[in-house]
Design a protein around this motif. Sequence first.
Motif, PDB file in Angstrom:
ATOM      1  N   ALA A 197       0.803  -1.231   0.000  1.00 41.31           N
ATOM      2  CA  ALA A 197       0.000   0.000   0.000  1.00 41.31           C
ATOM      3  C   ALA A 197       0.830   1.273   0.000  1.00 41.31           C
ATOM      4  O   ALA A 197       0.449   2.278  -0.595  1.00 41.31           O
ATOM      5  CB  ALA A 197      -0.917   0.008   1.219  1.00 41.31           C
ATOM      6  N   TYR A 198       1.989   1.224   0.660  1.00 40.75           N
ATOM      7  CA  TYR A 198       2.711   2.446   1.006  1.00 40.75           C
ATOM      8  C   TYR A 198       3.587   3.002  -0.114  1.00 40.75           C
ATOM      9  O   TYR A 198       4.792   3.142   0.049  1.00 40.75           O
ATOM     10  CB  TYR A 198       3.598   2.186   2.216  1.00 40.75           C
ATOM     11  N   ASP A 199       2.995   3.338  -1.244  1.00 39.67           N
ATOM     12  CA  ASP A 199       3.781   4.061  -2.246  1.00 39.67           C
ATOM     13  C   ASP A 199       3.851   5.533  -1.827  1.00 39.67           C
ATOM     14  O   ASP A 199       3.411   5.903  -0.729  1.00 39.67           O
ATOM     15  CB  ASP A 199       3.186   3.884  -3.643  1.00 39.67           C
TER      16      ASP A 199
ATOM     17  N   GLU B   5      31.005   6.358   8.444  1.00 40.80           N
ATOM     18  CA  GLU B   5      30.891   5.880   7.059  1.00 40.80           C
ATOM     19  C   GLU B   5      29.457   5.641   6.618  1.00 40.80           C
ATOM     20  O   GLU B   5      29.226   5.119   5.533  1.00 40.80           O
ATOM     21  CB  GLU B   5      31.690   4.579   6.909  1.00 40.80           C
ATOM     22  N   PHE B   6      28.478   6.001   7.447  1.00 39.19           N
ATOM     23  CA  PHE B   6      27.082   5.806   7.062  1.00 39.19           C
ATOM     24  C   PHE B   6      26.594   7.069   6.368  1.00 39.19           C
ATOM     25  O   PHE B   6      26.192   8.048   7.005  1.00 39.19           O
ATOM     26  CB  PHE B   6      26.214   5.499   8.287  1.00 39.19           C
ATOM     27  N   ASP B   7      26.627   7.062   5.047  1.00 39.00           N
ATOM     28  CA  ASP B   7      26.207   8.230   4.276  1.00 39.00           C
ATOM     29  C   ASP B   7      25.107   7.858   3.287  1.00 39.00           C
ATOM     30  O   ASP B   7      24.991   8.441   2.209  1.00 39.00           O
ATOM     31  CB  ASP B   7      27.402   8.848   3.538  1.00 39.00           C
ATOM     32  N   MET B   8      24.292   6.888   3.655  1.00 37.82           N
ATOM     33  CA  MET B   8      23.294   6.348   2.735  1.00 37.82           C
ATOM     34  C   MET B   8      21.890   6.825   3.101  1.00 37.82           C
ATOM     35  O   MET B   8      21.675   7.492   4.112  1.00 37.82           O
ATOM     36  CB  MET B   8      23.366   4.825   2.730  1.00 37.82           C
ATOM     37  N   ALA B   9      20.950   6.462   2.251  1.00 38.06           N
ATOM     38  CA  ALA B   9      19.562   6.864   2.429  1.00 38.06           C
ATOM     39  C   ALA B   9      18.949   6.207   3.650  1.00 38.06           C
ATOM     40  O   ALA B   9      19.401   5.162   4.125  1.00 38.06           O
ATOM     41  CB  ALA B   9      18.761   6.504   1.181  1.00 38.06           C
ATOM     42  N   ALA B  10      17.887   6.813   4.152  1.00 33.41           N
ATOM     43  CA  ALA B  10      17.130   6.240   5.254  1.00 33.41           C
ATOM     44  C   ALA B  10      16.380   5.002   4.765  1.00 33.41           C
ATOM     45  O   ALA B  10      16.204   4.792   3.567  1.00 33.41           O
ATOM     46  CB  ALA B  10      16.142   7.270   5.802  1.00 33.41           C
ATOM     47  N   THR B  11      15.919   4.203   5.723  1.00 35.15           N
ATOM     48  CA  THR B  11      15.181   2.990   5.348  1.00 35.15           C
ATOM     49  C   THR B  11      13.684   3.110   5.597  1.00 35.15           C
ATOM     50  O   THR B  11      12.925   2.241   5.182  1.00 35.15           O
ATOM     51  CB  THR B  11      15.705   1.761   6.111  1.00 35.15           C
ATOM     52  N   CYS B  12      13.234   4.173   6.287  1.00 33.37           N
ATOM     53  CA  CYS B  12      11.807   4.321   6.582  1.00 33.37           C
ATOM     54  C   CYS B  12      11.450   5.800   6.597  1.00 33.37           C
ATOM     55  O   CYS B  12      12.250   6.629   7.032  1.00 33.37           O
ATOM     56  CB  CYS B  12      11.481   3.681   7.936  1.00 33.37           C
ATOM     57  N   ARG B  13      10.232   6.106   6.150  1.00 32.08           N
ATOM     58  CA  ARG B  13       9.787   7.502   6.128  1.00 32.08           C
ATOM     59  C   ARG B  13       8.501   7.647   6.940  1.00 32.08           C
ATOM     60  O   ARG B  13       7.741   6.696   7.153  1.00 32.08           O
ATOM     61  CB  ARG B  13       9.572   7.977   4.692  1.00 32.08           C
ATOM     62  N   ASP B  14       8.246   8.878   7.389  1.00 30.55           N
ATOM     63  CA  ASP B  14       7.021   9.191   8.102  1.00 30.55           C
ATOM     64  C   ASP B  14       5.835   8.971   7.174  1.00 30.55           C
ATOM     65  O   ASP B  14       5.775   9.525   6.063  1.00 30.55           O
ATOM     66  CB  ASP B  14       7.062  10.649   8.566  1.00 30.55           C
ATOM     67  N   ALA B  15       4.866   8.157   7.615  1.00 27.53           N
ATOM     68  CA  ALA B  15       3.683   7.854   6.802  1.00 27.53           C
ATOM     69  C   ALA B  15       2.460   8.622   7.273  1.00 27.53           C
ATOM     70  O   ALA B  15       1.332   8.264   6.932  1.00 27.53           O
ATOM     71  CB  ALA B  15       3.406   6.354   6.827  1.00 27.53           C
ATOM     72  N   GLY B  16       2.672   9.680   8.032  1.00 28.06           N
ATOM     73  CA  GLY B  16       1.555  10.515   8.446  1.00 28.06           C
ATOM     74  C   GLY B  16       1.039  11.392   7.327  1.00 28.06           C
ATOM     75  O   GLY B  16      -0.040  12.002   7.447  1.00 28.06           O
ATOM     76  N   ARG B  17       1.787  11.466   6.252  1.00 26.41           N
ATOM     77  CA  ARG B  17       1.366  12.204   5.055  1.00 26.41           C
ATOM     78  C   ARG B  17       2.051  11.597   3.847  1.00 26.41           C
ATOM     79  O   ARG B  17       3.041  10.862   3.985  1.00 26.41           O
ATOM     80  CB  ARG B  17       1.726  13.683   5.185  1.00 26.41           C
ATOM     81  N   PRO B  18       1.551  11.868   2.636  1.00 30.19           N
ATOM     82  CA  PRO B  18       2.226  11.346   1.440  1.00 30.19           C
ATOM     83  C   PRO B  18       3.673  11.827   1.383  1.00 30.19           C
ATOM     84  O   PRO B  18       4.031  12.863   1.966  1.00 30.19           O
ATOM     85  CB  PRO B  18       1.388  11.921   0.294  1.00 30.19           C
ATOM     86  N   TYR B  19       4.499  11.087   0.681  1.00 34.04           N
ATOM     87  CA  TYR B  19       5.929  11.395   0.634  1.00 34.04           C
ATOM     88  C   TYR B  19       6.217  12.457  -0.412  1.00 34.04           C
ATOM     89  O   TYR B  19       5.805  12.340  -1.575  1.00 34.04           O
ATOM     90  CB  TYR B  19       6.707  10.126   0.306  1.00 34.04           C
ATOM     91  N   ASP B  20       6.935  13.505   0.007  1.00 34.64           N
ATOM     92  CA  ASP B  20       7.325  14.558  -0.931  1.00 34.64           C
ATOM     93  C   ASP B  20       8.817  14.863  -0.855  1.00 34.64           C
ATOM     94  O   ASP B  20       9.280  15.877  -1.406  1.00 34.64           O
ATOM     95  CB  ASP B  20       6.507  15.831  -0.692  1.00 34.64           C
TER      96      ASP B  20
END
Length: 379
Positions: A74-76, A308-323
């Motif tokens: 569901a979480y696109d 050395e951790f310069d990578m993308a996050a693995t989870c985003r806030d789902a309280g609103r659509p992702y922008d």
Amino acid sequence: MGKKIAKFIGCIFGILILIVVVYVLYVMLSYTRLEDHLALTSDAPGDSQVVRQAIESDSDREFCIITANIGFGAYDQEFDFFMDGGTMSWAQSRERVEENVRGMSEAIVGYEPDFLFLQEVDTDGTRSYHVDEYELVRQEFPSFETVYAQNYDSAFLFWPLYQPHGRNEAGLVTLSMYDIAAAERRSLPISDSFSKFLDLDRCYSISKIACENGRELVLFNVHLSAYGVDASIQQAQREMLYGDMVAEYEKGNYVIVGGDFNHDMTGDSGVRYGNQVQAVESWAKPFDFDSVPEGFTVGARALAEAGEFDMAATCRDAGRPYDGTNDRWVLDAFIYSDNVEVLEYETVDLDFAYSDHNPVRMVFRLLGVGSAHEASVQR
């Protein structure tokens, strides 16, 4: 006339109260947990390919493992979730569920993994239009042996009223290019309060793969409770998991634990990604790194401490659509024993196209018998 109206209104309220009481009883009486130490059966590859029976005794052999929470398809980027402060309870459509599961799968296939952990895989859910995502995953990975461990089987939830979350079944899926000699489901401690009726039937699965050197590669697929649970429950879950990890490690086996830990696995995601919410008490708390048993490494944390951790996050806030500006964290990670040498560790940055989680990829070697080599993490 007034007495009749009052009586009518009273009857209506009485009926509503009765409906609520009956529904609460239904939820409570239908609640059940699967037994602990439940043996799991692996499913053969869908393309009838014969998987390799044991991991070869080749010290130079490199393996790839990936973990991904698929968010029940569901979480696109357009999705938000009512329990996180959004408005949506179901995926936008059956077609969107299938597109998201397939999109995530196709992105992962490109990395040619040997092993794969998936979480939040619905098998029959109102929220996912009753798409059997386990079978869909098996279609996308036809050459893999698979194991399914159920961790969610809810009564019909009539909330939110405008789009009831419904009845849902979901679980963890482990995929392997090697024969899974044995698999087991462990039931994690969960809250005894009313919240248990709304939470998952938390668990982890253990899959064992034989090695030609006499050891086993033991894979733990986990989805721990989130920040809202009492700290004592979280501690009990860790202690149970650690107990099984250490028991396998002391046998000389190789141990890899991966999945959605529902905690900040670098310890500083709020600052790292410029989150609006950074307080320790907020979503999500740093993992208790001091509790990790000797001989084990949290991959993301090791890289963060080494700068050395310069990578993308693995989870985003789902309280609103992702922008692109949502709060983000590192919740998905691998923990591995020191007889596993990690060569590469990275977030697979899909920009949350198919889920509110990005996959995590790790490339590793299994060290030889009797080796006391200390695992290293390199980028």
